[in-house]
Design a protein around this motif. Structure first.
Motif, PDB file in Angstrom:
ATOM      1  N   GLU A  35       0.838  -1.200   0.000  1.00  0.00           N
ATOM      2  CA  GLU A  35       0.000   0.000   0.000  1.00  0.00           C
ATOM      3  C   GLU A  35       0.871   1.249   0.000  1.00  0.00           C
ATOM      4  O   GLU A  35       2.030   1.220   0.433  1.00  0.00           O
ATOM      5  CB  GLU A  35      -0.922   0.008   1.216  1.00  0.00           C
ATOM      6  CG  GLU A  35      -0.224   0.048   2.560  1.00  0.00           C
ATOM      7  CD  GLU A  35      -1.220   0.130   3.703  1.00  0.00           C
ATOM      8  OE1 GLU A  35      -1.719   1.249   3.946  1.00  0.00           O
ATOM      9  OE2 GLU A  35      -1.489  -0.899   4.339  1.00  0.00           O
ATOM     10  N   ALA A  36       0.325   2.336  -0.500  1.00  0.00           N
ATOM     11  CA  ALA A  36       1.088   3.573  -0.613  1.00  0.00           C
ATOM     12  C   ALA A  36       1.483   4.100   0.762  1.00  0.00           C
ATOM     13  O   ALA A  36       2.606   4.532   0.977  1.00  0.00           O
ATOM     14  CB  ALA A  36       0.284   4.611  -1.373  1.00  0.00           C
ATOM     15  N   SER A  82       1.735   6.479   4.208  1.00  0.00           N
ATOM     16  CA  SER A  82       2.107   7.896   4.349  1.00  0.00           C
ATOM     17  C   SER A  82       3.366   7.982   5.195  1.00  0.00           C
ATOM     18  O   SER A  82       3.625   7.132   6.051  1.00  0.00           O
ATOM     19  CB  SER A  82       0.985   8.698   5.000  1.00  0.00           C
ATOM     20  OG  SER A  82       0.686   8.162   6.288  1.00  0.00           O
TER      21      SER A  82
END
Length: 211
Positions: free
Chosen positions: A202-203, A205
């Motif tokens: 997943e990207a 943060s």
């Protein structure tokens, strides 16, 4: 399948090379191709965090780091080895790994490290080996790389390759490391053939402690 073994010592045929050669011979005996890559003895700069690799996909210092990156694309696993200097891994290898890992996969260049098994080995006269191993293994744990262990900590002792020959337990540990690496690579290949792909990513943060 192929494993790249990195000799991070300023001495091409010293104690670190002797340990890596034991791993390489074991890999070869189990049908895994191997190659020992010496980073050289020239002074090498550490990572400047200049960000140029985000623009070019390569380190701004065009030396052994960029040379190795090309070879690493075809590798299935890695072993990074270094002598112990002042109770830590030699700065020559640390600088090499700093720049290799920091610039990996930048600017659309291939990610040549993630999800490939890796191991660290250390050679020392007497002490500092476990601290040196910890230095190196941190690169793997932040890069989605499975760590390959052995029957003991991956270390050999001696001041010369001839003295390393006398460290029978150390060489035993190197051979078991080679067997474990070969087993894991073959297991991963069997998984791929069975249709098991890589984990989803997943990207996420990025944060710091102030936000």
């Amino acid at each position: 399948m192929k494993v790249m073994l990195v000799n991070g010592s300023p001495h091409k045929n010293g104690c670190t090379h002797r340990a890596l050669a034991e791993v390489a011979a074991t890999l070869d005996a189990h049908g895994i191709e191997s190659e020992i890559f010496w980073i050289g003895a020239k002074p090498a700069a550490g990572c400047m965090a200049c960000g140029r690799c985000r623009e070019t996909g390569a380190c701004i210092f065009d030396d052994a780091v960029n040379e190795f990156r090309v070879l690493a694309e075809q590798a299935d696993g890695f072993v990074f080895g270094a002598p112990v200097h002042y109770a830590h891994a030699a700065s020559s290898l640390m600088g090499f790994m700093d720049r290799l890992f920091y610039s990996n996969g930048k600017a659309g260049a291939p990610d040549v490290l993630s999800f490939k098994p890796a191991a660290a080995i250390a050679s020392a006269r007497r002490a500092g080996t476990t601290a040196a191993l910890d230095d190196m293994q941190k690169f793997f744990t932040i890069s989605n790389m499975p760590i390959v262990s052995s029957r003991y900590w991956n270390m050999v002792h001696g001041c010369t390759p001839e003295e390393v020959e006398q460290d029978q337990e150390g060489l035993w540990t190197m051979r078991q490391l080679g067997r474990n690496m070969a087993w894991l690579l073959k297991s991963l290949e069997a998984g791929r053939e069975a249709g098991i792909g890589l984990p989803d990513r997943e990207a996420g943060s990025f944060t710091s402690f102030i936000r």
